[in-house]
Design a protein around this motif. Structure first.
Motif, short mmCIF file in Angstrom:
data_model
loop_
_atom_site.label_atom_id
_atom_site.label_comp_id
_atom_site.label_asym_id
_atom_site.label_seq_id
_atom_site.Cartn_x
_atom_site.Cartn_y
_atom_site.Cartn_z
N ASP B 368 -39.11 -19.68 -99.16
CA ASP B 368 -39.58 -18.86 -98.04
C ASP B 368 -38.89 -17.51 -98.12
OD1 ASP B 368 -40.94 -21.13 -97.22
OD2 ASP B 368 -39.18 -21.85 -96.09
N ARG B 369 -39.60 -16.49 -97.76
CA ARG B 369 -39.07 -15.13 -97.71
C ARG B 369 -38.64 -14.60 -99.08
NH1 ARG B 369 -34.34 -14.69 -93.85
NH2 ARG B 369 -34.70 -12.46 -94.17
N LYS B 371 -40.46 -13.12 -101.25
CA LYS B 371 -41.06 -11.82 -101.48
C LYS B 371 -40.26 -10.73 -100.78
CE LYS B 371 -45.60 -9.63 -101.43
NZ LYS B 371 -45.13 -8.42 -100.82
N GLN B 372 -39.75 -11.08 -99.61
CA GLN B 372 -38.95 -10.08 -98.87
C GLN B 372 -37.68 -9.72 -99.65
OE1 GLN B 372 -38.03 -11.36 -94.91
NE2 GLN B 372 -36.61 -9.65 -94.54
N VAL B 448 -32.22 -18.30 -97.57
CA VAL B 448 -33.61 -18.47 -98.01
C VAL B 448 -33.93 -19.94 -97.97
CG1 VAL B 448 -35.23 -18.13 -99.87
CG2 VAL B 448 -33.43 -16.45 -99.49
N LYS B 479 -45.86 -24.64 -94.86
CA LYS B 479 -45.60 -23.24 -94.57
C LYS B 479 -46.26 -22.85 -93.26
CE LYS B 479 -44.46 -21.17 -98.99
NZ LYS B 479 -43.19 -20.60 -98.58
N ARG B 483 -42.54 -23.42 -91.94
CA ARG B 483 -41.67 -23.29 -93.10
C ARG B 483 -40.39 -24.11 -92.93
NH1 ARG B 483 -42.49 -16.93 -94.83
NH2 ARG B 483 -44.76 -17.09 -95.03
#
Lengths: 302, 757
Positions: B368-369, B371-372, B448, B479, B483
């Protein structure tokens, strides 16, 4: 008168014996050991006593004192006083007899200085075993017409040949009361004998060289040295006597002391030390008297 | 070639000459050197012998001086003095004679001559007396022998050397001293050097030295006279003796000094010359052969080198193949099996589990996250996060389980160690747990989480592809459910999600022309009814003809990062179609996604480029921008919009009222139209609130000199209210649903003809 004299002599001799016994019988050896000192009466004579503190008899007595464990003391005397210094009474030979004189102090315990064994002497003193050989030769100046004898191989013949060399005009020096006394060899009448007590025994050869006399009697040990020392200045005409022997003189009563010396002397001979001492003072005497020294060695081993 | 051969022959000749001259010089020098060293050796030996003899002679003279002094002994003088006086041997003379021996002994001892003198005999020539002095027990009485030889000073009797010393007394010879000397007087055992030594007496007799016995032995003959011996002689100055040394020549000179050596050397030189000649001959004969051999050797060398290169290449290729194989089956970043390898492993696991129907779990795991993190800290941080995440996953699963990287931030776990669904749940729980701990990346701390979807064999499927797909489906559910969770695959509940996934797959194929299509809806002037503008609406057309609206696929495209490309496709198509509408005086509006402002090709540049390429003026175009587009990258968006407005482009703020409805946007950005969202228009007739809101918006737009477009107008009532509120433009099904290009063109022409300007 003569009988009285003889009696007095016997009496004196008794007294002398008695006094000697009283002092000596206590044991001269014990007294020496007690006193811690051996008194050696010695006359400067040849190489027996050179007078410089050494000599064959000097060394012999020093060794004896050391053997006894006592201190050695040298007491010089002369030919005229030697015996009275030992005996404590004056003695003088008179023919076959002995004449006693005054009593004198005893200065020594033993007399050793090349003393030849003579008959008269043995009447008053006692000798140790023979320690040294000797004989008497007749020596002369080189220019004396008499030539030396040719040895015959027989002593008596040689002695007679020697006596034949003497003439009534030949002067002969004699030393009374010594072994060089012409009377001992019955030379009276054969030569013009000059008795001289002033000339020392050691001065006999120089007296011949200096022309004081034509001839002289000289004992062999002394003669051998004189021949070497004054070669060409004296010559030996021939023998006057046969073999003579020397010994150490003791009072007759000092048997223990004499025996102690005889034992010491035999040991000295047996070990050969005595022969070495002889060679040192008389290098050629042993080859001259080989029989004497052979007998000496043989008796020491027994 | 000829020159090289000539040069080679010249050098060969030159070297041969050098060798011949060199060997000749060598032999000549050897001969000369041999003669010199031969003479030197002889001279040295001779000098050495002379020196040794001189020393011997000197020592003898030292001795003889002492012996001659014996004749002057005082004892001898005394003896002769007494002898001359005629004294008898018995009485005095024998003692003098004895004294001679005593004194001689003393002298010999004093001068330490005992080792040289064995015996002495004094012979009185006058009186005829003798005195024998033996110093050595074994010495003989040499006097008797002397009587026969009296003329010579020094002579041999047997092995003894005898010396006669005359005895002088009063200038006349009176006798003689016969001295028997030991051999040591001429002891030459200390002589250095070998060989045989001889004494030669004046009478011609020889005595040879016996080194063992250290004595001279009479011999019948002297040293051998031959060329094999060197003879050295030296004279002794006393007695007329000569000394000879016989030395075998081989002991004096070494082999290198012999004639044989010169002969051998010459022979060797001859051999060298012959060998050189033969070598030259054979060299010529073997030249060809050598060349062939060299060529063959070169060939072999080349082959060997080629083989080595081949072996090296094979090794390199094997390594490369192994590397390629590894790369083909593994992820280079994490070292984990890649997608292909993972699928193969799942197939193998299914094959293994098939007979016993053992439980297998395929777990699809997505960070999760991620991409951030990637966007914020860069790709290096993203890679580091992937690596750390892989390590955490591997730390949790069993030894026989597999963790594979499936791509991006996706991991696939093949779990064979769990024998029940509950065990799989516990594993998932542990996996969630390890991601609760923060990651430390680029000096930043990030938490993460990860989401997981699980598909089970044999319950869900016995096919690896299906299991992976099912796990992926379950992952999306996880998700969507917030998530940091895991979900098991449930077939009945995931149809919609499945369709989304299908759409994603199609979007990812990027076949825009096949699936994207534009629809146009007219924007009509509220008072006149004329079409003033049109809004381009993009649709996704499926293979089976099903049309999907932008509200369904645009968010997905945004998630997939495809919105830029789709936006460009739409923009280019709108610009191209605008040629038709421009002729009618109609402005074409197109919707812009916020992400298009930050796409790789800036929006301003893209629009200018497309309008230029398509030959269309920008002022005939319009953009509809949602309020959310203005929130981020404000300066960049403002710059873009300002530039576009300056170029004459119409700008409308879309869906006004549903978002921030900020007046500052209207004031700050160069909008000239406001589109009121259809949700306010729908109930405008029934809901006073909507009515008042629309009224307020229109009033505000008037105040700010903005035109207002009301969307979703479907009824006459709604149109009537909006006209009454003085709304500028309306858009909706009341006039027309969205139409394809051709239909829209026809509609516009017809509508505008009906409604005169």
């Amino acid at each position: 008168m003569d009988a009285l004299k003889k009696l007095s002599c016997v009496f004196l001799l008794f007294l002398l014996f008695l006094s000697s016994a009283l002092t000596a019988n206590a044991g001269a050896l014990d007294k020496i050991l007690a006193d811690g000192e051996l008194r050696h009466l010695a006359i400067p004579y040849a190489r027996f006593n050179t007078g410089d503190g050494d000599g064959l008899d000097i060394e012999l007595m020093q060794g004896f004192a050391a053997h006894l464990g006592v201190k050695y003391r040298y007491v010089e005397t002369g030919w005229s006083a030697a015996f009275e210094d030992l005996l404590g009474v004056q003695v003088k030979p008179n023919g076959d007899a002995i004449e006693y004189g005054e009593v004198v102090p005893i200065r020594g315990d033993v007399l050793a200085s090349g003393i030849t064994k003579l008959e008269w002497r043995e009447q008053v003193i006692a000798y140790s075993d023979s320690t040294f050989p000797s004989a008497v030769w007749l020596i002369a100046r080189p220019d004396l017409p008499q030539s030396p004898i040719k040895a015959s191989g027989d002593l008596q013949t040689d002695m007679q040949r020697t006596r034949d060399k003497l003439t009534p005009q030949t002067r002969l020096l004699s030393k009374p009361r010594t072994c060089l006394d012409a009377s001992l060899y019955k030379l009276d009448g054969l030569a013009l004998i000059e008795y001289s007590s002033k000339i020392d025994v050691n001065e006999v050869a120089p007296a011949v060289i200096q022309g004081v006399t034509d001839t002289a009697l000289l004992d062999v040990p002394d003669a051998l040295i004189a021949l070497e020392k004054w070669a060409g200045q004296i010559k030996v005409l021939g023998p006057i006597s046969g073999l003579q022997e020397m010994g150490v003189v003791f009072r007759q009563e000092d048997n223990a002391l004499r025996e102690a010396f005889n034992a010491y002397f035999r040991e000295l001979v047996r070990t050969g030390r005595y022969q070495q001492m002889v060679d040192r003072y008389y290098p050629n005497i042993r080859q001259h008297f080989p029989e004497f020294f052979a007998a000496l060695a043989a008796s020491a081993v027994q | 070639m000829f020159q090289r051969s000539l040069l080679g022959k010249f050098w060969l000749f030159f070297l041969s000459a050098v060798v011949i001259i060199y060997t000749a010089l060598l032999i000549g020098l050897s001969v000369q050197s041999q003669r010199s060293s031969y003479d030197a050796a002889l001279e040295t030996a001779s000098n050495e012998f002379d020196a040794q003899v001189r020393v011997l002679d000197y020592e003898y003279h030292q001795l003889s001086d002492h012996l001659y002094q014996l004749s002057e002994l005082n004892a001898i003088n005394v003896y002769y003095a007494n002898l001359m006086l005629g004294m008898s041997y018995r009485y005095g003379l024998s003692d003098s004679l004895f004294n001679i021996s005593t004194d001689i002994r003393e002298v010999l001892l004093k001068h330490d001559l005992g080792s040289h003198v064995r015996a002495i005999e004094f012979v009185d020539a006058v009186g005829g007396y003798r005195q024998n002095i033996r110093l050595v027990e074994s010495a003989g009485q040499c006097g008797r022998k002397f009587s026969t030889v009296t003329t010579r000073e020094l002579f041999f009797i047997g092995d003894a050397i005898c010396l006669q010393v005359p005895v002088i007394y009063k200038q006349l010879s009176r006798g003689v001293l016969h001295v028997e000397l030991s051999a040591s007087i001429f002891d030459i055992s200390s002589f250095s050097g070998s060989g045989h030594y001889y004494l030669l007496d004046p009478a011609g007799g020889y005595w040879q030295w016996d080194q063992t016995g250290r004595r001279w032995l009479a011999t019948d003959q002297g040293p051998p006279l031959s060329n094999d011996n060197f003879l050295f002689s030296a004279e002794l100055t006393s007695g007329g003796f000569g000394m000879l040394r016989s030395l075998p020549s081989n002991e004096l000179i070494s082999f290198t000094q012999t004639t044989e050596f010169i002969i051998a050397l010459s022979g060797l030189a001859l051999l060298v010359w012959i060998a050189g000649y033969k070598v030259v001959r054979y060299r010529e004969q073997n030249l060809l052969l050598n060349a062939e051999v060299a060529q063959e050797r070169q060939h072999i060398e080349k082959l060997s080198q080629a083989n080595k290169r081949l072996e090296s290449e094979m090794t390199r290729r094997e390594a490369l193949e192994q590397q390629l194989s590894y790369r083909a089956h593994h992820d280079m970043l994490t070292g984990l099996p890649n997608r292909e390898q993972a699928i193969a492993c799942i197939d193998e696991a299914i094959a293994r589990a098939q007979p016993s129907r053992n439980l297998l779990a395929v777990v699809f795991c997505d960070l999760d996250r991620f991409k951030q993190v990637n966007d914020t800290l860069g790709h290096d941080a993203g890679d580091s996060l992937i690596t750390n995440a892989a390590e955490r996953l591997q730390a949790v699963v069993g030894k026989n389980d597999m963790v594979a990287r499936f791509g991006g931030d996706e991991f696939l776990l093949l779990v064979e160690s769990c024998d029940s669904v509950h065990a799989v749940e516990l594993l998932c729980q542990r996996l969630i747990g390890v991601f609760q701990q923060p990651f430390h990346l680029m000096e930043h701390e990030f938490t993460v989480t990860c989401s997981m979807g699980v598909a089970l064999f044999p319950r869900d499927s016995a096919n690896s592809a299906e299991l992976i797909k099912q796990a992926d489906t379950a992952l999306y559910r996880a998700k969507e459910d917030g998530r940091a969770a895991w979900r098991f695959y449930q077939p009945a509940l995931d149809m919609q999600l499945q369709s989304r996934l299908n759409l994603e797959q199609k979007l990812l194929s990027k076949e825009w022309d096949d699936h994207l299509c534009l629809m146009y809806q007219p924007i009509v002037h509220a008072q006149t009814g004329r079409v003033e503008a049109i809004e381009a609406l993009v649709r996704w057309r499926d293979e089976d003809g099903l049309i999907i609206g932008p509200d369904q696929f645009i968010p997905i495209a945004e998630d997939l990062g495809l919105i830029g490309e789709i936006g460009e496709w739409v923009l280019r198509r709108v610009v191209r179609d605008n040629r038709w509408f421009a002729n009618l005086g109609i402005t074409s509006f197109v919707n812009i996604s916020p992400l298009q402002f930050v796409w790789k090709t800036p929006l301003l540049e893209l629009i200018r480029q497309i309008s230029q390429e398509e030959g269309v003026a920008i002022h005939g175009l319009g953009l509809e921008v949602t309020e959310s587009s203005l929130v981020r990258n404000v300066d960049e968006v403002k710059f873009t919009l300002d530039q576009l407005a300056r170029d004459g482009m119409h700008l409308a703020i879309d869906d006004f009222g549903t978002g921030y409805s900020s007046l500052s946007y209207l004031k700050r950005f160069p909008f000239n139209r406001i589109k009121i969202d259809k949700s306010f228009v729908r109930d405008i007739c029934d809901d006073p609130g909507d009515l008042e809101l629309v009224r307020a918006i229109i009033a505000m737009a008037r105040a700010m000199n903005l035109n207002v477009i009301a969307e979703g107008v479907e009824t006459t009532s709604q149109l009537g209210v909006l006209r009454e509120l003085s709304c500028d433009y309306v858009q909706g099904y009341f006039y027309s649903r969205p139409l394809v290009l051709e239909e829209m063109i026809a509609f516009c022409e017809e509508q505008n003809e009906m409604m005169p300007a």
